[in-house]
Design an enzyme around this catalytic site. Sequence first.
Site, PDB file in Angstrom:
ATOM      1  N   GLY A  36       0.797  -1.210   0.000  1.00  0.00           N
ATOM      2  CA  GLY A  36       0.000   0.000   0.000  1.00  0.00           C
ATOM      3  C   GLY A  36       0.832   1.264   0.000  1.00  0.00           C
ATOM      4  O   GLY A  36       2.053   1.229   0.097  1.00  0.00           O
ATOM      5  N   LYS A  75      -2.654   4.415   5.459  1.00  0.00           N
ATOM      6  CA  LYS A  75      -2.132   3.446   4.492  1.00  0.00           C
ATOM      7  C   LYS A  75      -3.286   2.940   3.631  1.00  0.00           C
ATOM      8  O   LYS A  75      -4.182   2.242   4.111  1.00  0.00           O
ATOM      9  CB  LYS A  75      -1.444   2.279   5.189  1.00  0.00           C
ATOM     10  N   ASP A  96       7.882  -9.565   9.952  1.00  0.00           N
ATOM     11  CA  ASP A  96       8.488  -8.564   9.070  1.00  0.00           C
ATOM     12  C   ASP A  96       9.170  -7.469   9.893  1.00  0.00           C
ATOM     13  O   ASP A  96       8.999  -6.283   9.637  1.00  0.00           O
ATOM     14  CB  ASP A  96       7.439  -7.954   8.137  1.00  0.00           C
TER      15      ASP A  96
END
Length: 615
Positions: free
Chosen positions: A313, A329, A426
């Site tokens: 995004g 976002k 992540d």
Amino acid sequence: MATGLKDMVVSPFCIMFLVLFAAPAARTGCPEENCHRHGPLIRFPFRLKNSHPDCGYPGFDLSCASTNETVLELPESVKLFVSKIDYKSQKLHAYDPNRCLPKHLQHLNLSASLFQFGYEYLEDFTVFSCSAEESRMWSRYDMSCADSDPDRRFIVLNSHSSISDSPSLLSCGKQYNVSLVPHQMLYYPKGDLIFNWSTPNCTKCEAEGKLCKLKHSAEPEIECSDIPKQHRGATMRKKIIVTGTALGSSFLGLVIAVIYYVHRSDKAEKNNQKRIKEFLEDYKALKPTRFTYADIKRITNQFMNLLGEGAYGTVYKGKLSNEILVAVKVLKSSIGNGEEFINEVGTMGRIHHVNVVRLVGFCADGFRRALVYEYLPKNSLQKFISSADNKNNFLGWKKLQAIALGIAKGIEYLHQGCDQRILHFDIKPHNILLDDNLNPKISDFGMAKLCSKDQSAVSMTAARGTMGYIAPEVYSRNFGNVSHKSDVYSFGVLVLEMVGGRKNVEVAAENACQIYFPEWIYNLLERGEDLRIHIEEEGDANIAKKLAIVGLWCIQWHPVQRPSMKVVVQMLEGGENLTIPPNPFASTSSGTKRTNATLPGRRPPQELDVISELE
């Protein structure tokens, strides 16, 4: 009859315009010019080449093309057409004559120019040449106009691309790297690029309605001067004529718009007040608010302020009120079936921790999806990870230790502090945001998975994460089960980057072999040598050594050898007498350790046999 009347009105106006404005231009000695009557106005600090050398500022030469377009020439012979010059904000809009900005990607270097890119967020890219079939897998960036070989295509990979979002590069050849350019060049190859300039700074003169010009001195200094009375009078007459003409032609439309506005404003104001009241109640209760897509456009001022772009995004700066700023976002609707969106809303809605970014609200309006977060003004940790020798961005060892500890506490909360364990998958500098006091907050939960706290392994259908930060077991079960220890590995890589900055490769003078930075650090620690990192204050060397040892413990190849995040927090809070971990870089193929090697090499990634797992 109507045509004749029109001619009688227009012709005197044109004559009056020429009489009023030709004279002031001649008096000033620096006339306002343009290449075409519809082209951008050229005045100080700009000037046309080979005309009026005393009028423009050095380096601000423009020229006229044979097609009467205004030409801006940048270093390395990059020529663009100018579409607009905003003198008050000191911005210039330009486009490629062939409507192909990507072909300038390799050469658009502004280091030797007085111009800068007019974007808040710039990125690093690598350009590959791939087979035509291979390139079909890649659709995020449009490089097609720069292709010259029908059988080969250019594709672009940015530095923080996810492995799950990247095509196979087996049939591709690396062409070149580019640094600090706007991604708009690739998303909108036919559009405008925005440049700005800071020198000369004429904003004060513009704000005061004065002329900005060069002083009569050897140095290129500027000064503000009053506009001559004749010029002011001509300008006022021009404004009156133009304003009168515009009002005359649009009076009916204006009346209709006013009536419509009065009819709707009262109802809209009541609705807005109601929505603001509901939002503030949710905000105080730490409850995410659901917004419509129209709300998102209003919050972001029609997506005017771009903060950054990632695999899933685009992030924009927004404002809910004068006191509450947010980062919005907007997710790419073409990616996935909404799993990332459900993950992030479901996960973030139940998290409240000082080191985890707060989800303020979300939008699920048809196929449009967006997430609204608290705004963190210092951007990401990536901005501050640089060599300790670079004093421009280096935060100091005490602050780096505090940031590492804050991140560790945030991950520990995700692993132990919620009803279910949250695995982030992540952890990387781009996903660590910093507030005004440089306190870290973990963000971007699009790849997160939930599991029970007593679950020792997590099944996955494919590797997830960012290349360089992914734990070995996420690639291959040969190294163990995927678990919360996978986040520990990513955290270890991040901490070692904080210690070594961007200096992840050193070159030996005797044979110029590349050395993997973490292994180089391990060998120095094992031999009891100095870390060879810039130290300024007493005690900094101990902090650097502690961070290095913690990072090396976290990147052990086998998950069972890595500490939990609770232990990592304890090591960072105390840990003055930490022991050096086993060598994570020992070769498995030879069966011997190489801890004393002068030029250790990193384990080749080809040795990892990827195996699929079922949910």
